[in-house]
Design an enzyme around this catalytic site. Sequence first.
Site, short mmCIF file in Angstrom:
data_model
loop_
_atom_site.label_atom_id
_atom_site.label_comp_id
_atom_site.label_asym_id
_atom_site.label_seq_id
_atom_site.Cartn_x
_atom_site.Cartn_y
_atom_site.Cartn_z
N CYS A 141 0.84 -1.18 0.00
CA CYS A 141 0.00 0.00 0.00
C CYS A 141 0.88 1.24 0.00
O CYS A 141 2.06 1.19 0.34
CB CYS A 141 -0.87 0.05 1.26
SG CYS A 141 -1.89 -1.42 1.46
N GLY A 176 -0.48 0.61 -4.98
CA GLY A 176 -1.79 -0.01 -4.78
C GLY A 176 -2.81 0.58 -5.71
O GLY A 176 -2.97 1.81 -5.74
N ASN A 189 0.53 0.28 6.06
CA ASN A 189 1.24 -0.43 4.99
C ASN A 189 2.02 -1.55 5.65
O ASN A 189 2.82 -1.30 6.55
CB ASN A 189 2.20 0.54 4.28
CG ASN A 189 3.05 -0.14 3.21
OD1 ASN A 189 4.11 0.35 2.85
ND2 ASN A 189 2.60 -1.27 2.69
N GLY A 190 1.76 -2.77 5.19
CA GLY A 190 2.44 -3.93 5.77
C GLY A 190 1.43 -5.02 6.00
O GLY A 190 0.32 -4.99 5.47
N TYR A 205 11.94 -3.93 -6.80
CA TYR A 205 10.79 -3.79 -7.69
C TYR A 205 9.77 -2.74 -7.26
O TYR A 205 9.26 -2.00 -8.08
CB TYR A 205 10.06 -5.14 -7.80
CG TYR A 205 8.70 -5.05 -8.47
CD1 TYR A 205 8.60 -5.00 -9.86
CD2 TYR A 205 7.53 -4.99 -7.72
CE1 TYR A 205 7.36 -4.88 -10.48
CE2 TYR A 205 6.29 -4.87 -8.33
CZ TYR A 205 6.21 -4.83 -9.71
OH TYR A 205 5.00 -4.71 -10.32
P1 5GP Z 1 5.72 -13.29 -13.72
O1 5GP Z 1 5.16 -13.19 -15.10
O2 5GP Z 1 7.00 -14.08 -13.64
O3 5GP Z 1 4.70 -13.79 -12.74
O4 5GP Z 1 6.03 -11.82 -13.22
C1 5GP Z 1 7.25 -11.20 -13.48
C2 5GP Z 1 7.02 -9.74 -13.72
O5 5GP Z 1 6.11 -9.22 -12.76
C3 5GP Z 1 8.30 -8.93 -13.62
O6 5GP Z 1 8.41 -8.18 -14.80
C4 5GP Z 1 8.09 -7.99 -12.44
O7 5GP Z 1 8.45 -6.67 -12.81
C5 5GP Z 1 6.63 -8.06 -12.13
N1 5GP Z 1 6.37 -8.19 -10.69
C6 5GP Z 1 7.18 -8.62 -9.72
N2 5GP Z 1 6.57 -8.60 -8.51
C7 5GP Z 1 5.33 -8.14 -8.72
C8 5GP Z 1 4.22 -7.86 -7.85
O8 5GP Z 1 4.28 -8.05 -6.63
N3 5GP Z 1 3.10 -7.36 -8.44
C9 5GP Z 1 3.02 -7.14 -9.79
N4 5GP Z 1 1.89 -6.66 -10.31
N5 5GP Z 1 4.04 -7.39 -10.63
C10 5GP Z 1 5.18 -7.89 -10.11
MG MG Z 2 8.18 -5.91 -14.87
#
Ligand code: 5GP
Ligand code: MG
Length: 460
Positions: A2, A28, A103-104, A243
Amino acid sequence: MCGIIGVTNHPDAARLAYLGLYALQHRGQESAGIVAVDGHGQPRFHKGMGLVSDVFTEDRLAALTGSTAVGHTRYSTAGASTLLNSQPVNVRYKNGTLVLAHNGNLVNDAEVRRELVHEGAIFASTMDSETIVHLIARSPHDDPEAQIRGALAQVEGAYSLIIAVDQELYAVVDARGFRPLMLGKVGDGVVVTSESCALDIVGARIACELEPGSFVRIRGSEITYLDPLPPKAPTRCVFELVYFSRPDSQIFGESVDQFRRNLGRRLAEEHPATGADCVIAVPDSSNSAALGFSEASGVPFELGLIRNHYVGRTFIHPVQAGRDTKVKIKYNPVREVLQGKSVVVVDDSIVRGTTSPGLVTMLRQAGAREVHFRVASPPTIGSCYYGIDTPHPAELIASSHTVEEIRQYLGADTLGYLSLDGMVHASAGDPQRFCHACFSGAYPTALPSETAKHRFETQP
Ligand code: 5GP
Ligand code: MG
């Protein structure tokens, strides 16, 4: 995960909170809310499902009068995605109006909540955050500081909190410091928020970052550092840097952009791609890492994939969608860049492994001669119980496949993941201060007894 923000002692508090939430949208996208509190302790709020820019209109913002405001953008990790579960939580209790943004994720919420329900507590939502509100309200103490301290002594897990008691703001970071919280000043106003990019947008300057265990009270423009929470070894979430946070933010005492460039540099050292013609990112999350890879390897950075920024959550996927359609909707290759080339593609992480095979196919169809996949973090093997919605381990490709098996599944010529050591040493600070449980399995707390996200949808 969040995004949270609190503003106080500012005539445009709600408007600043709105701007800040806009900058925290990446944290979020499920719901957004702002509660403003005026000088009489009167709260006014608006919450809705969806993006900040859709939830708020000029009229709705104008109605949120008061010089204190708390805002929240939600991406659910505990409790379903519904309006009842949107934040900030806003209640009245013995000291007046109580507003809380969290957040958490708590790890002992199931136990504490069950006990409260047994004693007759009525919960309006299924969020772990509401448990903290109950514990504050039921405190035997009269002073908010003691009430909050007592409540937090009963919960375990990850929490960066912004709490308003009438117009007084409290900001707390759990003793391990999983999630970031920044303090800034704008004129006589004070702003507390998840990332510094939200301070930038409201024109606030960074005053300081709240360290693990910090407990701060803001009364008017006066900031008081209260006694910190009982100390624990810090475990900052490394995935925030890898990320989650925006690259233009400063968190955990360092620049997210610089951290990611270091990831890319280290990745190039650990897994070089000798003879490659270009390095490309999977925009936007791996842009900085790909630049670092390019810089360290001397292989030129190119824009080989273009991302469509208008893919909303509500996008209707065509019924006959093939395996790669989802990827095609989000990314398109630049054929002139890729034709006949040996390409290094840098992504920040592979989670389920649903995006990357489609990407490799797309790059080959666009004429790439070789595709060398590089991942700027280690294999993701474990769920997060601290606020990131990592899927169940069974859905994580690296929890059940070797790197060679994943390479075959992706259809890449080579595949290289950054090592755990390489990742934590990308930091400008102490490499020992991170939680990397999703990569290493080293969880810094006891695991929650119940991990299902919707656990309270089917039981009290
Ligand atoms: P995958 O297709 O392997 O499930 O997801 C990898 C991609 O999802 C990577 O490009 C990364 O930037 C993105 N990603 C990594 N962690 C998260 C997350 O917690 N939420 C979302 N929406 N995307 C994520
Ligand atoms: Mg990505």
